[in-house]
Design an enzyme around this catalytic site. Sequence first.
Site, PDB file in Angstrom:
ATOM      1  NE  ARG A 166      -3.735  -1.936  10.743  1.00 16.42           N
ATOM      2  CZ  ARG A 166      -4.545  -1.140  10.077  1.00 16.42           C
ATOM      3  NH1 ARG A 166      -5.860  -1.341  10.126  1.00 16.42           N
ATOM      4  NH2 ARG A 166      -4.062  -0.139   9.379  1.00 16.42           N
ATOM      5  NE  ARG A 199      -4.682   3.559  13.561  1.00 16.55           N
ATOM      6  CZ  ARG A 199      -5.955   3.759  13.721  1.00 16.55           C
ATOM      7  NH1 ARG A 199      -6.769   2.748  13.882  1.00 16.55           N
ATOM      8  NH2 ARG A 199      -6.448   4.974  13.735  1.00 16.55           N
ATOM      9  CG  HIS A 200      -1.726   2.875   8.196  1.00 16.94           C
ATOM     10  ND1 HIS A 200      -2.271   3.654   9.176  1.00 16.94           N
ATOM     11  CD2 HIS A 200      -2.753   2.470   7.412  1.00 16.94           C
ATOM     12  CE1 HIS A 200      -3.584   3.716   8.998  1.00 16.94           C
ATOM     13  NE2 HIS A 200      -3.901   2.998   7.932  1.00 16.94           N
ATOM     14  CD  GLU A 229     -10.111  -1.700   8.516  1.00 11.33           C
ATOM     15  OE1 GLU A 229     -10.363  -0.513   8.261  1.00 11.33           O
ATOM     16  OE2 GLU A 229      -9.679  -2.519   7.674  1.00 11.33           O
ATOM     17  NE  ARG A 288      -3.606  -2.532   0.670  1.00 10.82           N
ATOM     18  CZ  ARG A 288      -4.781  -2.756   1.266  1.00 10.82           C
ATOM     19  NH1 ARG A 288      -5.360  -1.820   1.971  1.00 10.82           N
ATOM     20  NH2 ARG A 288      -5.363  -3.937   1.139  1.00 10.82           N
ATOM     21  CD  GLU A 314      -2.308   2.910   3.631  1.00  9.56           C
ATOM     22  OE1 GLU A 314      -2.887   3.937   3.998  1.00  9.56           O
ATOM     23  OE2 GLU A 314      -2.806   1.786   3.669  1.00  9.56           O
ATOM     24  CB  SER A 362     -12.538  -4.719   5.876  1.00 11.05           C
ATOM     25  OG  SER A 362     -11.530  -4.691   4.929  1.00 11.05           O
TER      26      SER A 362
HETATM   27  P1  AMO Z   1      -8.458  -3.759   3.525  1.00  8.70           P
HETATM   28  O1  AMO Z   1      -7.896  -2.752   2.608  1.00  8.70           O
HETATM   29  O2  AMO Z   1      -9.369  -3.277   4.601  1.00  8.70           O
HETATM   30  O3  AMO Z   1      -9.317  -4.819   2.719  1.00  8.70           O
HETATM   31  O4  AMO Z   1      -7.276  -4.612   4.170  1.00  8.70           O
HETATM   32  C1  AMO Z   1      -7.543  -5.740   4.971  1.00  8.70           C
HETATM   33  C2  AMO Z   1      -6.768  -5.657   6.280  1.00  8.70           C
HETATM   34  O5  AMO Z   1      -5.375  -5.591   6.023  1.00  8.70           O
HETATM   35  C3  AMO Z   1      -4.749  -4.790   7.002  1.00  8.70           C
HETATM   36  N1  AMO Z   1      -4.104  -3.640   6.339  1.00  8.70           N
HETATM   37  C4  AMO Z   1      -2.967  -3.071   6.761  1.00  8.70           C
HETATM   38  N2  AMO Z   1      -2.154  -3.346   7.794  1.00  8.70           N
HETATM   39  C5  AMO Z   1      -1.069  -2.587   7.954  1.00  8.70           C
HETATM   40  N3  AMO Z   1      -0.734  -1.552   7.153  1.00  8.70           N
HETATM   41  C6  AMO Z   1      -1.513  -1.235   6.093  1.00  8.70           C
HETATM   42  N4  AMO Z   1      -1.175  -0.226   5.297  1.00  8.70           N
HETATM   43  C7  AMO Z   1      -2.698  -2.004   5.863  1.00  8.70           C
HETATM   44  N5  AMO Z   1      -3.676  -1.980   4.944  1.00  8.70           N
HETATM   45  C8  AMO Z   1      -4.516  -2.970   5.253  1.00  8.70           C
HETATM   46  C9  AMO Z   1      -5.820  -4.311   7.954  1.00  8.70           C
HETATM   47  C10 AMO Z   1      -7.071  -4.413   7.106  1.00  8.70           C
HETATM   48  O6  AMO Z   1      -8.238  -4.562   7.893  1.00  8.70           O
HETATM   49  N6  AMO Z   1      -9.603  -6.875  -0.248  1.00  8.70           N
HETATM   50  C11 AMO Z   1     -10.025  -6.379   1.053  1.00  8.70           C
HETATM   51  C12 AMO Z   1     -10.303  -7.518   2.003  1.00  8.70           C
HETATM   52  C13 AMO Z   1     -11.527  -8.302   1.644  1.00  8.70           C
HETATM   53  O7  AMO Z   1     -12.599  -7.676   1.473  1.00  8.70           O
HETATM   54  O8  AMO Z   1     -11.438  -9.536   1.533  1.00  8.70           O
HETATM   55  C14 AMO Z   1      -8.929  -5.484   1.596  1.00  8.70           C
HETATM   56  O9  AMO Z   1      -7.826  -5.443   1.128  1.00  8.70           O
HETATM   57  O10 AMO Z   1      -5.865  -5.186   9.059  1.00  8.70           O
END
Ligand code: AMO
Length: 437
Positions: free
Chosen positions: A411, A229-230, A360, A221, A223, A363
Amino acid sequence: MQLDDLGNWRRTHKSNEIREELDGQEVILMGRVGDIRDLGGIKFLILHDISGSVQITATRKKTDPKILSKLDALTQESSVAIKGKVVRGKQAPRGVEVVPSEIRILNLASTPLPLDPSGKVKANLDTRLDARGLDLRRSEAIAIFKIRNQALQTIREYLISQEFIEVQTPKIVATATESGAALFPISYFEKEAFLSQSPQLYKEVLTGAFERVFEVGPIFRAEEHDTPRHLNEATSIDIEAAYMTADDVMKILEELVWRAFDSVKRNCAEELKVLNHHLETPKKPFPRITYDEALAKLSQEGVVLNWGDDLPTPAEKKLAEIVGGAFFIVDWPLTVKPFYTMPKGDKLSDAFDLMYGELELASGGSRIHSEEMLIKQMKEKGLNPENFESHLLNYRYGLPPHAGFGLGLDRLTMVLTGAENIREVVLFPRDRKRITP
Ligand code: AMO
């Protein structure tokens, strides 16, 4: 200094196996050098290995000078093999020590070390991450990764018991899947390519062949923000199952999170003690609140959001104070969920988030399996269906209804270990400023 070869020596015991019952027995130990104390007439060395530690004791008078000079040459964190006799000793930790008869110095650590792996002298996070290979030898770091491993193995076993098969999907991809999260472009011969944000589209397609799949793999990602937490590379546990709905996969998610807590609590008591973390297994079923209820609760507390907004961090914090523990937020507005999400009526989606406090964890939801509906949603989200042609083909071959989720392993590990920064639970974290080591 001349180093020794391992030769034909092999470890006969791990340090935690050295017990009083072995009194008088010869053993071969291997590990790294911890504290060294020289009291003049007697020298103590703490030998660490993955199982724990044991004291090596040599009195100057009774020890061969060759061994003494090797002991004198040893530095903290050097790696050694020690042959010796187990001796009961009231003063020794755990009532037992090893008196060396031969030492092989396998590698010497230089001095001074960039940080103190015994953890007595605290170093800041950046210094620790710069020397992560060494930092990971701290007992707290080892405890974190043992807990992470325990949770992951429990989750794997549960999914396999439910007839999910483990898959590996490409990480070099041509298109985005998750709205809101940016992509890392990579140079791929003469084409444009990206690092995968999520196995989303592949796992959906695979339900047509394998019905139930899961993948534990990296998600990338781009970001920009720097938060506790990211990360820019995270590990996600993704599942997808044919003939299931959001409600069905929420039950699976609840069960696997519950099992992860339960198995860590039962199997990692020592590690939790090292981390000084009291783990409370959440009660099943986890509460479910709708997005509308969340907004109403928040507005009662003076946090007013527009319907259709995603929950910003301060709102998640407030909600955590009100609800707390593990809980689901369901019935999200379609506007905040990705294009593949199954609508529920006109405005809502059959999608959920799993929260643990303000974090979170996961999802997911029911997905669209009709090509027509998927194209409509893509257009509504401003995406060009032509860019998804190879994916859309799959919807012409009778793809079954399906649902799934993505659970962030990093997480989840934060929650299981009580770590406040995601960097603590990832071996070599990748963030806005760090791509080494
Ligand atoms: P989402 O984008 O919510 O959903 O990602 C799912 C879970 O992955 C973790 N996560 C991260 N952890 C750390 N750093 C990050 N930058 C980061 N981004 C995401 C979180 C998050 O809840 N395709 C959908 C999932 C689905 O619907 O099956 C998805 O990617 O814990």
